[in-house]
Design a protein around this motif. Structure first.
Motif: not given
Length: 83
Positions: A42-43, A48-52
């Motif tokens: 997805v990143n 999108v940051p992986t933490t999100d």
């Protein structure tokens, strides 16, 4: 040579649908993939940051995906696309 192409097996790919806000993407996956693998995919596509990124098994966001299990272990329904 033309006969070989006609007798070839169709190429199949396993995929899952991922929705985020108003965007839907389809990711090609392997049954051995984990949430970490999905986040990386997805990143790479959406930046999108992986933490999100959080994954859920249900539409209501009540059943989070187990971070340490594979898609097969969690019995995630993976669709097969024929090309």
């Amino acid at each position: 040579m033309g006969d070989e192409a006609a007798s070839a097996e169709p190429i199949t790919s396993d995929y899952v649908r991922v929705k985020r806000k108003k965007t839907t993407i389809f990711l090609y996956v392997d049954q051995a993939d984990t949430a970490h693998d999905l986040r990386a995919k997805v990143n790479a596509i959406m930046k999108v940051p992986t933490t999100d990124i959080k994954f859920y098994l249900d539409r209501n966001g009540e059943l989070p995906i187990d971070e340490h299990k594979s898609l097969a272990d969690m019995k995630v329904r993976v669709r097969i696309a024929h090309h």
